[in-house]
Design a protein around this motif. Structure first.
Motif, mmCIF file in Angstrom:
data_model
loop_
_atom_site.group_PDB
_atom_site.id
_atom_site.type_symbol
_atom_site.label_atom_id
_atom_site.label_comp_id
_atom_site.label_asym_id
_atom_site.label_seq_id
_atom_site.Cartn_x
_atom_site.Cartn_y
_atom_site.Cartn_z
ATOM 1 N N ILE A 82 0.834 -1.205 0.000
ATOM 2 C CA ILE A 82 0.000 0.000 0.000
ATOM 3 C C ILE A 82 0.867 1.252 0.000
ATOM 4 O O ILE A 82 0.563 2.240 -0.678
ATOM 5 C CB ILE A 82 -0.960 -0.027 1.200
ATOM 6 C CG1 ILE A 82 -2.008 -1.134 0.997
ATOM 7 C CG2 ILE A 82 -1.647 1.321 1.383
ATOM 8 C CD1 ILE A 82 -3.006 -1.262 2.107
ATOM 9 N N LEU A 83 1.981 1.212 0.763
ATOM 10 C CA LEU A 83 2.898 2.347 0.740
ATOM 11 C C LEU A 83 3.499 2.555 -0.645
ATOM 12 O O LEU A 83 3.660 3.697 -1.100
ATOM 13 C CB LEU A 83 4.015 2.134 1.772
ATOM 14 C CG LEU A 83 3.625 2.302 3.245
ATOM 15 C CD1 LEU A 83 4.758 1.845 4.148
ATOM 16 C CD2 LEU A 83 3.253 3.750 3.546
ATOM 17 N N THR A 85 2.159 1.679 -3.662
ATOM 18 C CA THR A 85 1.155 2.224 -4.583
ATOM 19 C C THR A 85 0.805 3.672 -4.237
ATOM 20 O O THR A 85 0.577 4.493 -5.129
ATOM 21 C CB THR A 85 -0.107 1.355 -4.566
ATOM 22 O OG1 THR A 85 -0.581 1.209 -3.214
ATOM 23 C CG2 THR A 85 0.173 -0.030 -5.128
ATOM 24 N N THR A 86 0.795 3.990 -2.943
ATOM 25 C CA THR A 86 0.573 5.377 -2.532
ATOM 26 C C THR A 86 1.712 6.266 -2.994
ATOM 27 O O THR A 86 1.496 7.373 -3.501
ATOM 28 C CB THR A 86 0.417 5.467 -1.001
ATOM 29 O OG1 THR A 86 -0.672 4.661 -0.574
ATOM 30 C CG2 THR A 86 0.168 6.907 -0.565
ATOM 31 N N THR A 89 1.521 6.995 -6.686
ATOM 32 C CA THR A 89 0.476 7.977 -6.982
ATOM 33 C C THR A 89 0.904 9.388 -6.606
ATOM 34 O O THR A 89 0.661 10.344 -7.351
ATOM 35 C CB THR A 89 -0.811 7.605 -6.234
ATOM 36 O OG1 THR A 89 -1.213 6.285 -6.593
ATOM 37 C CG2 THR A 89 -1.933 8.578 -6.566
ATOM 38 N N LEU A 90 1.558 9.549 -5.446
ATOM 39 C CA LEU A 90 1.917 10.873 -4.953
ATOM 40 C C LEU A 90 3.206 11.406 -5.574
ATOM 41 O O LEU A 90 3.291 12.591 -5.897
ATOM 42 C CB LEU A 90 2.066 10.834 -3.423
ATOM 43 C CG LEU A 90 0.801 10.534 -2.622
ATOM 44 C CD1 LEU A 90 1.131 10.432 -1.140
ATOM 45 C CD2 LEU A 90 -0.267 11.604 -2.856
ATOM 46 N N ASN A 179 6.638 12.263 0.652
ATOM 47 C CA ASN A 179 6.528 11.216 -0.363
ATOM 48 C C ASN A 179 7.752 10.309 -0.369
ATOM 49 O O ASN A 179 7.634 9.085 -0.508
ATOM 50 C CB ASN A 179 6.344 11.851 -1.745
ATOM 51 C CG ASN A 179 5.049 12.643 -1.844
ATOM 52 O OD1 ASN A 179 4.134 12.459 -1.035
ATOM 53 N ND2 ASN A 179 4.973 13.533 -2.809
ATOM 54 N N GLN A 231 -8.510 4.221 6.554
ATOM 55 C CA GLN A 231 -8.532 5.377 5.662
ATOM 56 C C GLN A 231 -9.949 5.869 5.434
ATOM 57 O O GLN A 231 -10.202 7.069 5.367
ATOM 58 C CB GLN A 231 -7.874 5.021 4.328
ATOM 59 C CG GLN A 231 -6.358 4.909 4.394
ATOM 60 C CD GLN A 231 -5.733 4.620 3.049
ATOM 61 O OE1 GLN A 231 -6.333 3.935 2.231
ATOM 62 N NE2 GLN A 231 -4.531 5.117 2.815
ATOM 63 N N ILE A 238 -1.386 6.512 6.679
ATOM 64 C CA ILE A 238 -1.012 6.561 5.266
ATOM 65 C C ILE A 238 -1.921 7.554 4.550
ATOM 66 O O ILE A 238 -3.148 7.480 4.672
ATOM 67 C CB ILE A 238 -1.138 5.168 4.622
ATOM 68 C CG1 ILE A 238 -0.240 4.168 5.355
ATOM 69 C CG2 ILE A 238 -0.775 5.219 3.147
ATOM 70 C CD1 ILE A 238 -0.351 2.753 4.847
ATOM 71 N N ARG A 240 -4.335 9.559 2.079
ATOM 72 C CA ARG A 240 -5.332 9.138 1.101
ATOM 73 C C ARG A 240 -4.925 9.639 -0.280
ATOM 74 O O ARG A 240 -4.325 10.697 -0.414
ATOM 75 C CB ARG A 240 -6.714 9.713 1.438
ATOM 76 C CG ARG A 240 -7.323 9.173 2.702
ATOM 77 C CD ARG A 240 -8.775 9.656 2.804
ATOM 78 N NE ARG A 240 -9.519 9.235 1.637
ATOM 79 C CZ ARG A 240 -10.104 8.048 1.509
ATOM 80 N NH1 ARG A 240 -10.023 7.186 2.489
ATOM 81 N NH2 ARG A 240 -10.746 7.723 0.416
ATOM 82 N N VAL A 241 -5.272 8.880 -1.308
ATOM 83 C CA VAL A 241 -4.983 9.300 -2.679
ATOM 84 C C VAL A 241 -6.266 9.360 -3.503
ATOM 85 O O VAL A 241 -6.222 9.443 -4.722
ATOM 86 C CB VAL A 241 -3.976 8.335 -3.351
ATOM 87 C CG1 VAL A 241 -2.615 8.460 -2.691
ATOM 88 C CG2 VAL A 241 -4.455 6.898 -3.299
#
Length: 339
Positions: A82-83, A85-86, A89-90, A179, A231, A238, A240-241
């Motif tokens: 999850i980190l 993919t986050t 995205t960021l 990030n 979330q 973590i 949100r995206v």
């Protein structure tokens, strides 16, 4: 529990082919997200039972400890994924991928080799270095491509005040530090799942790769659901995206999108199971390092199927060529180092 024959490769070439299945699967499962519009058999040995779950009090204690290792591996992988993919995205692929996957590749191979030191380290670790350089070349190629496209589309706003620009610069620096921290923490956590799994399968009393994968996957599912639920409730560390959604909205999505998601999970699961199974004859450090060359497969998909580098600048193409050479050299060293 009755004896059960679990298939595991009994020769180095077959084990190597199995490990490369994990490379192909790990480099291909994300195609289903794009399509959805989103992102041994054991040798008979006298007195030895196949690895699995046993029944004597002492072996039960050993099994519980090994189950905890496998579950811990799945838990840290769930958080790390999850980190990652986050972070993508960021921060973008060119920053998140080398920070997270590069850290996981080097640290994970070192830790896994410490748990089960099989193979030739004088060849395995140079292979890891070449693979790391391949990850960096891949990220650099994407970064150059992104800059090229942004330069073609950028429109400067001449009316922006100097104060606004300074404020935006400060906020950008804070976001960049956040990030990068997300990506590095994700890489460190991702480097722990392979040594934890290797520890749980170590020795005659260890779990079979199949049982290890079962508890790994269950733990990853539980942890991922807990993070997503947090979330949704606004109590997660973590970032949100995306916007807050609901279970009702999720189940209202077309069945074909759910099908693509399930297919992607199945491809990833096949790759992870193949990686664990190939670790018995190859050594978990070698199988893990081979699996982490998956970006090579992902780039092949991007080039041949999606045309991601159409119109790319020459510098980006040369970085891509360097990536292929480095990854091929890494795989060759890893294969020779395993023999």
């Amino acid at each position: 529990m009755p004896d059960t024959a679990w298939w595991e490769p009994q020769s180095f070439p077959l084990a190597l082919a199995t490990a490369l299945v994990s490379t192909a699967c790990w480099g291909s499962w994300s195609n289903t997200a794009k399509a959805a519009g989103l992102l041994r058999r054991p040798r008979p040995v006298q007195g030895r039972r196949p690895r699995g779950l046993r029944s004597s009090p002492h072996s039960l204690t050993v099994e519980l400890i090994n189950i905890l290792y496998a579950s811990a591996a799945g838990g840290v992988f769930g958080v790390a994924n999850i980190l990652l993919t986050t972070g993508i995205t960021l921060a973008g692929l060119s920053i998140a991928f080398p920070l997270c996957i590069g850290t996981a590749l080097v640290l994970g191979t070192i830790l896994t080799y410490a748990v089960d030191p099989r193979g030739k380290p004088e060849l395995i670790f140079p292979g890891v270095v070449l693979a790391l350089l391949g990850v960096l070349a891949n990220a650099r190629s994407y970064g150059l491509l992104q800059k090229h496209r942004e330069r073609d589309q950028r429109a400067l706003d001449a009316r922006s005040s100097e104060a606004a620009l300074n404020g935006a610069g400060t906020a950008a620096k804070i976001d960049a530090c956040r990030n990068m921290t997300i990506c590095i923490v994700g890489g460190v956590l991702m480097s722990f799942w392979a040594p934890l799994s290797a520890q749980g399968m170590k020795g005659d009393g260890g779990l079979s790769p199949y049982f290890s994968f079962l508890f790994f996957a269950l733990a990853a599912l539980v942890v991922s659901l807990a993070i997503i639920a947090g979330q949704q409730c606004g109590c997660s560390l973590i970032p949100r995206v995306g916007g807050v959604t609901s279970a009702r909205e999720y189940f209202r999505l077309p069945i074909v999108l759910h099908g693509w998601g399930l297919l992607g999970g199945a491809v990833w699961a096949l790759g992870t199971a193949a990686n664990l199974v190939s670790g018995s004859p190859l050594g978990p450090a070698l199988s893990y390092a081979l699996g982490q060359t998956a970006p090579l497969v992902a780039v092949l998909w991007g080039l041949g199927w999606y045309g991601e580098f159409t119109g790319a600048p020459r510098s980006s193409v040369w970085c891509l060529v360097a990536m292929f050479v480095l990854f091929i050299g890494a795989i060759a060293l890893l294969c020779v180092g395993g023999t």
